[in-house]
Each structure stands twice: as C-alpha cells, then as structure tokens.
Motif scaffolding. Structure first.
Motif, PDB file in Angstrom:
ATOM      1  N   LEU A  93       0.797  -1.281  -0.055  1.00  0.00           N
ATOM      2  CA  LEU A  93       0.017  -0.085  -0.063  1.00  0.00           C
ATOM      3  C   LEU A  93       0.755   1.348   0.063  1.00  0.00           C
ATOM      4  O   LEU A  93       0.598   2.313  -0.776  1.00  0.00           O
ATOM      5  N   ARG A  94       1.979   1.259   0.882  1.00  0.00           N
ATOM      6  CA  ARG A  94       2.683   2.444   0.797  1.00  0.00           C
ATOM      7  C   ARG A  94       3.371   2.437  -0.660  1.00  0.00           C
ATOM      8  O   ARG A  94       3.639   3.545  -1.220  1.00  0.00           O
ATOM      9  N   GLU A  95       3.990   1.466  -0.948  1.00  0.00           N
ATOM     10  CA  GLU A  95       4.575   1.420  -2.441  1.00  0.00           C
ATOM     11  C   GLU A  95       3.630   1.855  -3.447  1.00  0.00           C
ATOM     12  O   GLU A  95       3.923   2.858  -4.353  1.00  0.00           O
ATOM     13  N   LEU A  96       2.368   1.333  -3.238  1.00  0.00           N
ATOM     14  CA  LEU A  96       1.332   2.106  -4.543  1.00  0.00           C
ATOM     15  C   LEU A  96       1.155   3.436  -4.144  1.00  0.00           C
ATOM     16  O   LEU A  96       1.050   4.173  -5.134  1.00  0.00           O
ATOM     17  N   SER A  97       1.123   3.924  -2.942  1.00  0.00           N
ATOM     18  CA  SER A  97       0.901   5.496  -2.913  1.00  0.00           C
ATOM     19  C   SER A  97       2.195   6.396  -3.479  1.00  0.00           C
ATOM     20  O   SER A  97       2.070   7.240  -4.114  1.00  0.00           O
ATOM     21  N   VAL A  98       3.375   5.911  -3.117  1.00  0.00           N
ATOM     22  CA  VAL A  98       4.458   6.567  -3.786  1.00  0.00           C
ATOM     23  C   VAL A  98       4.541   6.234  -5.436  1.00  0.00           C
ATOM     24  O   VAL A  98       4.314   7.408  -5.913  1.00  0.00           O
ATOM     25  N   LEU A  99       4.006   5.218  -5.940  1.00  0.00           N
ATOM     26  CA  LEU A  99       3.870   5.346  -7.330  1.00  0.00           C
ATOM     27  C   LEU A  99       2.838   5.924  -7.827  1.00  0.00           C
ATOM     28  O   LEU A  99       3.036   6.715  -8.984  1.00  0.00           O
ATOM     29  N   ARG A 100       1.511   6.189  -7.326  1.00  0.00           N
ATOM     30  CA  ARG A 100       0.627   6.848  -7.781  1.00  0.00           C
ATOM     31  C   ARG A 100       0.825   8.314  -7.710  1.00  0.00           C
ATOM     32  O   ARG A 100       0.252   9.261  -8.525  1.00  0.00           O
ATOM     33  N   GLU A 101       1.326   8.669  -6.426  1.00  0.00           N
ATOM     34  CA  GLU A 101       1.312  10.301  -6.368  1.00  0.00           C
ATOM     35  C   GLU A 101       2.607  10.695  -6.848  1.00  0.00           C
ATOM     36  O   GLU A 101       2.486  11.996  -7.193  1.00  0.00           O
ATOM     37  N   ILE A 102       3.533  10.211  -7.055  1.00  0.00           N
ATOM     38  CA  ILE A 102       4.849  10.620  -7.692  1.00  0.00           C
ATOM     39  C   ILE A 102       5.521   9.943  -8.759  1.00  0.00           C
ATOM     40  O   ILE A 102       5.534  10.873  -9.789  1.00  0.00           O
ATOM     41  N   ALA A 103       5.687   8.741  -8.747  1.00  0.00           N
ATOM     42  CA  ALA A 103       6.531   7.989  -9.791  1.00  0.00           C
ATOM     43  C   ALA A 103       5.864   8.251 -11.194  1.00  0.00           C
ATOM     44  O   ALA A 103       6.512   8.455 -12.068  1.00  0.00           O
ATOM     45  N   ILE A 104       4.483   7.622 -10.958  1.00  0.00           N
ATOM     46  CA  ILE A 104       3.798   7.465 -12.589  1.00  0.00           C
ATOM     47  C   ILE A 104       3.367   8.769 -12.863  1.00  0.00           C
ATOM     48  O   ILE A 104       3.944   9.124 -14.295  1.00  0.00           O
ATOM     49  N   PRO A 105       2.962   9.870 -12.266  1.00  0.00           N
ATOM     50  CA  PRO A 105       2.601  11.299 -12.902  1.00  0.00           C
ATOM     51  C   PRO A 105       4.217  11.782 -13.293  1.00  0.00           C
ATOM     52  O   PRO A 105       4.299  12.427 -14.452  1.00  0.00           O
ATOM     53  N   LYS A 106       5.001  11.719 -12.435  1.00  0.00           N
ATOM     54  CA  LYS A 106       6.281  12.581 -12.903  1.00  0.00           C
ATOM     55  C   LYS A 106       6.797  11.773 -14.134  1.00  0.00           C
ATOM     56  O   LYS A 106       7.482  12.519 -15.064  1.00  0.00           O
ATOM     57  N   ALA A 107       6.874  10.603 -14.204  1.00  0.00           N
ATOM     58  CA  ALA A 107       7.432   9.652 -15.268  1.00  0.00           C
ATOM     59  C   ALA A 107       6.623   9.968 -16.566  1.00  0.00           C
ATOM     60  O   ALA A 107       7.104  10.213 -17.919  1.00  0.00           O
ATOM     61  N   GLN A 108       5.412  10.221 -16.410  1.00  0.00           N
ATOM     62  CA  GLN A 108       4.447  10.398 -17.814  1.00  0.00           C
ATOM     63  C   GLN A 108       4.650  11.846 -18.084  1.00  0.00           C
ATOM     64  O   GLN A 108       4.994  12.002 -19.330  1.00  0.00           O
ATOM     65  N   GLU A 109       4.802  12.521 -17.236  1.00  0.00           N
ATOM     66  CA  GLU A 109       5.135  14.293 -17.459  1.00  0.00           C
ATOM     67  C   GLU A 109       6.467  14.332 -18.141  1.00  0.00           C
ATOM     68  O   GLU A 109       6.583  14.981 -19.086  1.00  0.00           O
ATOM     69  N   ALA A 110       7.413  13.632 -17.741  1.00  0.00           N
ATOM     70  CA  ALA A 110       8.944  13.838 -18.445  1.00  0.00           C
ATOM     71  C   ALA A 110       8.858  12.980 -19.710  1.00  0.00           C
ATOM     72  O   ALA A 110       9.416  13.744 -20.584  1.00  0.00           O
ATOM     73  N   ALA A 111       8.290  11.976 -19.962  1.00  0.00           N
ATOM     74  CA  ALA A 111       8.152  11.277 -21.074  1.00  0.00           C
ATOM     75  C   ALA A 111       7.310  12.148 -22.369  1.00  0.00           C
ATOM     76  O   ALA A 111       7.899  12.191 -23.369  1.00  0.00           O
ATOM     77  N   ASP A 112       6.114  12.761 -21.749  1.00  0.00           N
ATOM     78  CA  ASP A 112       5.427  13.580 -22.636  1.00  0.00           C
ATOM     79  C   ASP A 112       6.444  14.853 -23.280  1.00  0.00           C
ATOM     80  O   ASP A 112       6.354  15.409 -24.213  1.00  0.00           O
TER      81      ASP A 112
END
Length: 422
Positions: free
Chosen positions: A343-362
């Motif tokens: 649950l903690r890992e999922l929170s970090v991924l959804r709040e930081i990792a995935i949005p930032k990675a997608q933003e940087a990729a775009d």
C-alpha cells in the motif's frame, strides 16, 4: 441448416447473435464465477465431505448395543457305560446378553459425536482454503493480463517512433543507428512480453484446474484491481483468527480425546453378562431352566497402557492448538506486512513516480521532434513510464494476494477502510 424466407433469416440472425454473445461471455471469467466453480468441483471439499460421512458412521457404530449370544451345549454323551451314546445326555440351549455399566456406551457416543463435529469444522476450514487459493490464482491471472497490456502499450509507443526516426534520418538530423537502437528497444520489450505471456498461460492453467478444467476454457478474466484505504489493525486480525475453523476444530478434538480418556478409564470396570437357557435330560426326559451371571475379574489387565496413551493424547491437544495458532499468525503477519508495504509502495508510485514519469516522457517526446533531446532520452523516459506502471500492477497484485490470504484465515471479508481525511 438452411434459412429460407425473411422470418427464417431473422431468426437465424438472432440465434447467431445470441450464440456470439454467449461465446463472448464464456471467454471471460469473473471472480464470482471462479469461486463458485471451485467450490462446486473441489476434490478437497469432496474428501472433507467423505470425512464427515466416515465420522458419522463411527458415531452411529459407537451407539450400537452389544449383540446377544446364542449357545448350545451337550454334556454326558458319547462316553462309556451308562454314558454311551446320548442316552444320558444333558442338552442346554441358552441365550446371553452383556450389559455395559458405568457409562461406557455414553462415552463412546460422546467421542463419536465430537469426531463428527471436528470433521464438520475441518470442512469449513478447507472451504476457506479453497476460496483463498482460487482468489489468489485469479488475481495472478488478472495481474499477468494487465502486465501484458502495459507491455503492449510500450511496444506500440516504440513503434510510433519508427516513422519519425526514418524522417529524421532522411533529413540528416539523426544517424541510421538510432533506428536500430529503437528496434532493439522494441524487441527487448517484446521479449519481456513473451515471458509474461508464458506466466499468464501457467496462471490460467492453474486457475482452470482449480475451477474443474484440465485446460483453460476462458480467454481472459475480468475484475476490479484497485486498492484505496488502510487495513484494519493487526490486533483485529489476530482476534478474528481465533475464530478460524482450523482453531475451532481443536475444541471438538479436545472433547473427542477427553471422551476417549474416559472410555479408557472405564474399560477395566467389569460388564455383567446374564444368560437364560433351557436344559433337557435325555435319561429322565425332564426339562429345566438354566440361569447364569458372569463378571470378569480385572486382575491382570487394568488398561493402564491405554489410559496413559489417552492422557498424553489429551495433553497433546493444547500444544497442537498453540502450534496451529502460531503458524496461522505467522502467515497472517507476513500477509499483513506485505499488504502494508505494498500500500505504501502503491501510494508513492501513484502520487509521484507515475505522474512524474509520464510528464517527463511527454515533454521529452515533444522536445525530441525539435531536436532538444536524444533518442536515448526518449527511450529511457518511455521505459521509466512502463516500469512504473508495471510496479503499480505488481503492488496491486501483492495487495490482493495478501487480502485473499488474510480472508482465508479470518473467514470473512477483509476490507480496506477508505480515508476520509489526510
């Protein structure tokens, strides 16, 4: 089969549409359907039902009365002198019955009844295990299915780069080696996808076996794969585990072994055998009634060995229950810790990792067309997005596996409480 006329064609079309709809629904398996099928076909549940039948038979036999005995005796015959032949024979026909005292039959019945109860509770435990195993197998299939989708999206994104790369090479803005690098990256993702497909096939087969088929007859599974909120406290899990059928079974086992100890202690007490018969005297042609009462004398066999064995078996019950509870707590603890960590890992991924990675990729994808970023940076950005999404699916799988494990231990739904404030 031919369809003639407008009405017939309409009926054929409707039948084909219905068949297509049925086939489409049959190719997709839901969790509810998987659980229902597993309960219907599980050989473990069938074996548990047979155990109840076995215990019921033993309980029935425990209440049976002792059979009477019919005996025939002939004395004073086939001798010499006056006892030659059967002239002076004494013939006795007798029926006798043994009567158990001191509650021996009641102790046997109590032991048999406790055995039935233990088998019934054990079946409840097996049912929970079947549900938990099937849910975990379903989650594994669903997670592999989602990972294949993510890799498909990554391959499609890499393939969309190929026309752009070719135009850049033709315009002299990029080296031809960049096209090869993109093709290598795409091939590596395809290789990962094939590996996940193999995992998906194995998971489908395992789920199919649990639901009664030797091979998977469904093409995919469908279900929600979300997790939001916080789990109940581990203390509540520990409290619920005490009601687990695996532990509740020991109450019946304790009663059974206690009745067996009582039966062992009662065995040395003698039973009374009463007989009544008819005796005929050939020499005088007279008849008489014969009565008999016999009681064994417990001098040599006091059943001490069986009493000691029953005492040790009774004392062992509590130790076995504690060992069983400790094993359940260890499994629950591992699942609970995995749940919280995921649950903690999922929170970090959804709040930081995935949005930032997608933003940087775009941003990098847009800047690449203008020549502000290299192909290596584009590929790295896309890989980061895919890896973050794969990690998200892995965390979700771990969460649902942990929930299914805990539900199999506590015997009721284990829901995550939604957070109303942060």
């Amino acid at each position: 089969m031919s369809c003639a006329g407008t009405a017939a064609r309409a009926l054929c079309a409707a039948a084909l549409l219905a068949a297509s709809a049925y086939a489409a629904s049959a190719q997709t398996l839901t969790l509810r359907e998987a659980l229902a099928r597993a309960l219907a076909v599980s050989p473990r549940l069938s074996a548990a039902d047979r155990d109840i039948g076995i215990a019921s038979g033993q309980r029935l036999q425990a209440g049976a009365l002792l059979n009477p005995e019919l005996s025939y005796e002939q004395d004073n015959s086939f001798g010499a002198g006056a006892y030659r032949g059967t002239r002076a024979a004494e013939t006795t026909l007798q029926i006798s019955q043994a009567f158990e005292w001191f509650g021996k039959r009641d102790a046997r019945v109590a032991a048999g009844q406790a055995g039935v109860r233990a088998a019934e509770v054990q079946r409840q435990a097996v049912r929970l295990e079947v549900l938990s195993e099937t849910a975990i197998a379903f989650v594994t299939v669903l997670a592999a299915q989602r990972r294949i989708q993510i890799l498909d999206d990554q391959v499609a994104a890499l393939d969309r780069l190929t026309p752009l790369l070719r135009r850049r090479v033709e315009a002299g803005a990029s080296s031809p080696a960049e096209t090869g690098r993109a093709e290598v990256a795409s091939a590596l993702v395809r290789a990962d996808r094939e590996r996940v497909k193999a995992t998906f096939a194995s998971a489908r087969r395992e789920l199919a076996v649990l639901t009664g088929d030797s091979s998977a007859k469904f093409a995919s599974v469908s279900g929600r794969f979300e997790a939001i909120g916080q789990p109940p406290s581990f203390q509540s899990v520990m409290t619920a585990i005490d009601a687990n059928p695996q532990l509740a079974r020991w109450t019946a086992v304790f009663a059974q072994r206690n009745a067996e100890l009582l039966l062992a202690r009662l065995k040395p007490y003698p039973d009374v055998r009463v007989g009544a018969g008819w005796r005929h005297f050939n020499d005088t042609k007279d008849d008489a009634v014969r009565l008999s009462v016999s009681v064994p004398i417990p001098v040599f066999d006091q059943n001490q060995g069986n009493i000691l064995s029953a005492q040790e078996s009774l004392a062992k019950t509590e130790a076995e229950r504690k060992a069983n509870r400790n094993a359940l707590l260890i499994v629950a603890g591992r699942a609970y810790d995995s749940l919280q960590g995921s649950l903690r890992e999922l929170s970090v991924l959804r709040e930081i990792a995935i949005p930032k990675a997608q933003e940087a990729a775009d941003e990098i994808a847009q800047g690449y067309s203008a020549g502000r970023f290299t192909l290596l940076e584009v590929l790295d950005a896309q890989a980061s997005v895919a890896q973050a999404r794969l990690r998200e699916q892995e965390a979700l799988q771990n969460i649902h596996v942990a929930v299914a494990t805990i539900e199999g231990l506590v015997g009721r739904p284990f829901t995550l409480a939604r957070e109303t404030t942060r």
